[in-house]
Scaffold this motif. Structure first.
Motif, PDB file in Angstrom:
ATOM      1  N   ALA A  92      41.395  27.363  48.568  1.00  0.00           N
ATOM      2  CA  ALA A  92      40.982  26.175  47.804  1.00  0.00           C
ATOM      3  C   ALA A  92      39.461  26.124  47.682  1.00  0.00           C
ATOM      4  O   ALA A  92      38.924  25.820  46.616  1.00  0.00           O
ATOM      5  CB  ALA A  92      41.513  24.907  48.462  1.00  0.00           C
ATOM      6  N   ILE A  93      38.756  26.429  48.753  1.00  0.00           N
ATOM      7  CA  ILE A  93      37.287  26.461  48.702  1.00  0.00           C
ATOM      8  C   ILE A  93      36.831  27.532  47.722  1.00  0.00           C
ATOM      9  O   ILE A  93      35.927  27.309  46.913  1.00  0.00           O
ATOM     10  CB  ILE A  93      36.695  26.693  50.109  1.00  0.00           C
ATOM     11  N   SER A  94      37.466  28.668  47.801  1.00  0.00           N
ATOM     12  CA  SER A  94      37.108  29.775  46.912  1.00  0.00           C
ATOM     13  C   SER A  94      37.283  29.381  45.446  1.00  0.00           C
ATOM     14  O   SER A  94      36.410  29.662  44.615  1.00  0.00           O
ATOM     15  CB  SER A  94      37.963  31.005  47.238  1.00  0.00           C
ATOM     16  N   LEU A  95      38.364  28.705  45.145  1.00  0.00           N
ATOM     17  CA  LEU A  95      38.588  28.269  43.750  1.00  0.00           C
ATOM     18  C   LEU A  95      37.577  27.204  43.334  1.00  0.00           C
ATOM     19  O   LEU A  95      37.141  27.185  42.178  1.00  0.00           O
ATOM     20  CB  LEU A  95      40.016  27.761  43.576  1.00  0.00           C
ATOM     21  N   LEU A  96      37.193  26.343  44.252  1.00  0.00           N
ATOM     22  CA  LEU A  96      36.156  25.349  43.945  1.00  0.00           C
ATOM     23  C   LEU A  96      34.816  26.021  43.668  1.00  0.00           C
ATOM     24  O   LEU A  96      34.085  25.613  42.762  1.00  0.00           O
ATOM     25  CB  LEU A  96      36.018  24.349  45.088  1.00  0.00           C
ATOM     26  N   VAL A  97      34.497  27.043  44.431  1.00  0.00           N
ATOM     27  CA  VAL A  97      33.246  27.769  44.207  1.00  0.00           C
ATOM     28  C   VAL A  97      33.303  28.506  42.867  1.00  0.00           C
ATOM     29  O   VAL A  97      32.316  28.512  42.122  1.00  0.00           O
ATOM     30  CB  VAL A  97      32.930  28.720  45.378  1.00  0.00           C
ATOM     31  N   LEU A  98      34.438  29.103  42.550  1.00  0.00           N
ATOM     32  CA  LEU A  98      34.606  29.736  41.228  1.00  0.00           C
ATOM     33  C   LEU A  98      34.351  28.716  40.133  1.00  0.00           C
ATOM     34  O   LEU A  98      33.583  28.966  39.186  1.00  0.00           O
ATOM     35  CB  LEU A  98      36.005  30.332  41.096  1.00  0.00           C
ATOM     36  N   ALA A  99      34.982  27.564  40.241  1.00  0.00           N
ATOM     37  CA  ALA A  99      34.802  26.508  39.236  1.00  0.00           C
ATOM     38  C   ALA A  99      33.338  26.075  39.169  1.00  0.00           C
ATOM     39  O   ALA A  99      32.806  25.825  38.075  1.00  0.00           O
ATOM     40  CB  ALA A  99      35.698  25.314  39.558  1.00  0.00           C
ATOM     41  N   ALA A 100      32.668  26.010  40.311  1.00  0.00           N
ATOM     42  CA  ALA A 100      31.259  25.598  40.329  1.00  0.00           C
ATOM     43  C   ALA A 100      30.371  26.626  39.634  1.00  0.00           C
ATOM     44  O   ALA A 100      29.474  26.256  38.862  1.00  0.00           O
ATOM     45  CB  ALA A 100      30.798  25.374  41.765  1.00  0.00           C
ATOM     46  N   PHE A 101      30.605  27.913  39.897  1.00  0.00           N
ATOM     47  CA  PHE A 101      29.809  28.949  39.230  1.00  0.00           C
ATOM     48  C   PHE A 101      30.014  28.897  37.717  1.00  0.00           C
ATOM     49  O   PHE A 101      29.048  28.969  36.945  1.00  0.00           O
ATOM     50  CB  PHE A 101      30.158  30.342  39.758  1.00  0.00           C
ATOM     51  N   ILE A 102      31.250  28.781  37.283  1.00  0.00           N
ATOM     52  CA  ILE A 102      31.522  28.715  35.840  1.00  0.00           C
ATOM     53  C   ILE A 102      30.924  27.444  35.250  1.00  0.00           C
ATOM     54  O   ILE A 102      30.304  27.472  34.182  1.00  0.00           O
ATOM     55  CB  ILE A 102      33.040  28.829  35.568  1.00  0.00           C
ATOM     56  N   ALA A 103      31.090  26.326  35.946  1.00  0.00           N
ATOM     57  CA  ALA A 103      30.535  25.058  35.452  1.00  0.00           C
ATOM     58  C   ALA A 103      29.014  25.124  35.346  1.00  0.00           C
ATOM     59  O   ALA A 103      28.437  24.615  34.370  1.00  0.00           O
ATOM     60  CB  ALA A 103      30.947  23.909  36.376  1.00  0.00           C
ATOM     61  N   LEU A 104      28.363  25.769  36.295  1.00  0.00           N
ATOM     62  CA  LEU A 104      26.909  25.911  36.244  1.00  0.00           C
ATOM     63  C   LEU A 104      26.487  26.698  35.000  1.00  0.00           C
ATOM     64  O   LEU A 104      25.543  26.316  34.301  1.00  0.00           O
ATOM     65  CB  LEU A 104      26.397  26.592  37.514  1.00  0.00           C
ATOM     66  N   CYS A 105      27.195  27.775  34.711  1.00  0.00           N
ATOM     67  CA  CYS A 105      26.901  28.568  33.511  1.00  0.00           C
ATOM     68  C   CYS A 105      27.132  27.743  32.248  1.00  0.00           C
ATOM     69  O   CYS A 105      26.291  27.749  31.334  1.00  0.00           O
ATOM     70  CB  CYS A 105      27.771  29.820  33.474  1.00  0.00           C
ATOM     71  N   LEU A 106      28.251  27.050  32.197  1.00  0.00           N
ATOM     72  CA  LEU A 106      28.557  26.237  31.018  1.00  0.00           C
ATOM     73  C   LEU A 106      27.561  25.088  30.868  1.00  0.00           C
ATOM     74  O   LEU A 106      27.202  24.716  29.742  1.00  0.00           O
ATOM     75  CB  LEU A 106      29.990  25.715  31.090  1.00  0.00           C
ATOM     76  N   LEU A 107      27.097  24.546  31.988  1.00  0.00           N
ATOM     77  CA  LEU A 107      26.080  23.499  31.937  1.00  0.00           C
ATOM     78  C   LEU A 107      24.779  24.043  31.358  1.00  0.00           C
ATOM     79  O   LEU A 107      24.161  23.409  30.493  1.00  0.00           O
ATOM     80  CB  LEU A 107      25.842  22.909  33.329  1.00  0.00           C
ATOM     81  N   ALA A 108      24.364  25.212  31.816  1.00  0.00           N
ATOM     82  CA  ALA A 108      23.153  25.840  31.271  1.00  0.00           C
ATOM     83  C   ALA A 108      23.310  26.054  29.770  1.00  0.00           C
ATOM     84  O   ALA A 108      22.399  25.761  28.990  1.00  0.00           O
ATOM     85  CB  ALA A 108      22.879  27.160  31.983  1.00  0.00           C
ATOM     86  N   GLY A 109      24.468  26.534  29.359  1.00  0.00           N
ATOM     87  CA  GLY A 109      24.725  26.728  27.931  1.00  0.00           C
ATOM     88  C   GLY A 109      24.813  25.417  27.174  1.00  0.00           C
ATOM     89  O   GLY A 109      24.336  25.309  26.049  1.00  0.00           O
ATOM     90  N   GLY A 110      25.410  24.422  27.789  1.00  0.00           N
ATOM     91  CA  GLY A 110      25.541  23.118  27.139  1.00  0.00           C
ATOM     92  C   GLY A 110      24.199  22.453  26.909  1.00  0.00           C
ATOM     93  O   GLY A 110      23.964  21.844  25.860  1.00  0.00           O
TER      94      GLY A 110
END
Length: 161
Positions: free
Chosen positions: A8-26
């Protein structure tokens, strides 16, 4: 509060990395939105410039790949130099858009994107030493950024001043 199981932690970190990239793009997209309708259409475009609608799906895909690559390195190495390079390239990526579209500084944006290319190359090399798949996930991003560098150079050349 119960501890999260490791997956579960691993999936949260995956989501955080992707969200950070999408935030930078957004954030870049927010700067770009007004200028795509006003300033950008006034520019002479280099040969091979894609239609505007291409950029959003391409960058969304690349950001997902970038976040996934960083997550794979985090899982295997926990951080260190490879992730420091990854964060540096993400910062350079995030800076390019406001400089190009917001400040209309095409030459300065070209210098930033050249630095970004170097950082992407260094990140791929660092990732490859730890996880070949993570490095491979960044290759499309590197190739697209090469193409974006050509476009940036073309815009700067065709639209001096």
């Amino acid at each position: 509060m119960p501890a999260f199981p490791r997956p579960a932690i691993s999936l949260l970190v995956l989501a955080a990395f992707i969200a950070l990239c999408l935030l930078a793009g957004g954030l870049g997209g927010w700067v770009t939105a007004a200028n795509v309708k006003t300033w950008y259409p006034t520019l002479i475009r280099p040969t091979g410039t894609p239609p505007d609608w291409v950029f959003a799906p391409v960058w969304t895909t690349l950001y997902i790949l970038m976040g996934t690559a960083a997550w794979r390195i985090w899982r295997t190495a926990g951080g260190g130099r490879p992730l420091a390079l990854w964060f540096a390239q993400l910062a350079a990526n995030a800076i390019w858009t406001p400089v190009f579209f917001g400040a209309h500084r095409l030459g300065f944006a070209l210098a930033i994107i050249l630095a970004l290319l170097a950082l992407i190359g260094a990140t791929i090399a660092a990732f490859r030493r730890r996880d070949a798949l993570a490095a491979g996930l960044l290759v499309p991003y590197g190739l697209w950024t090469c193409y974006a560098t050509y476009l940036n150079a073309g815009f700067a050349w065709l639209n001096p001043g």
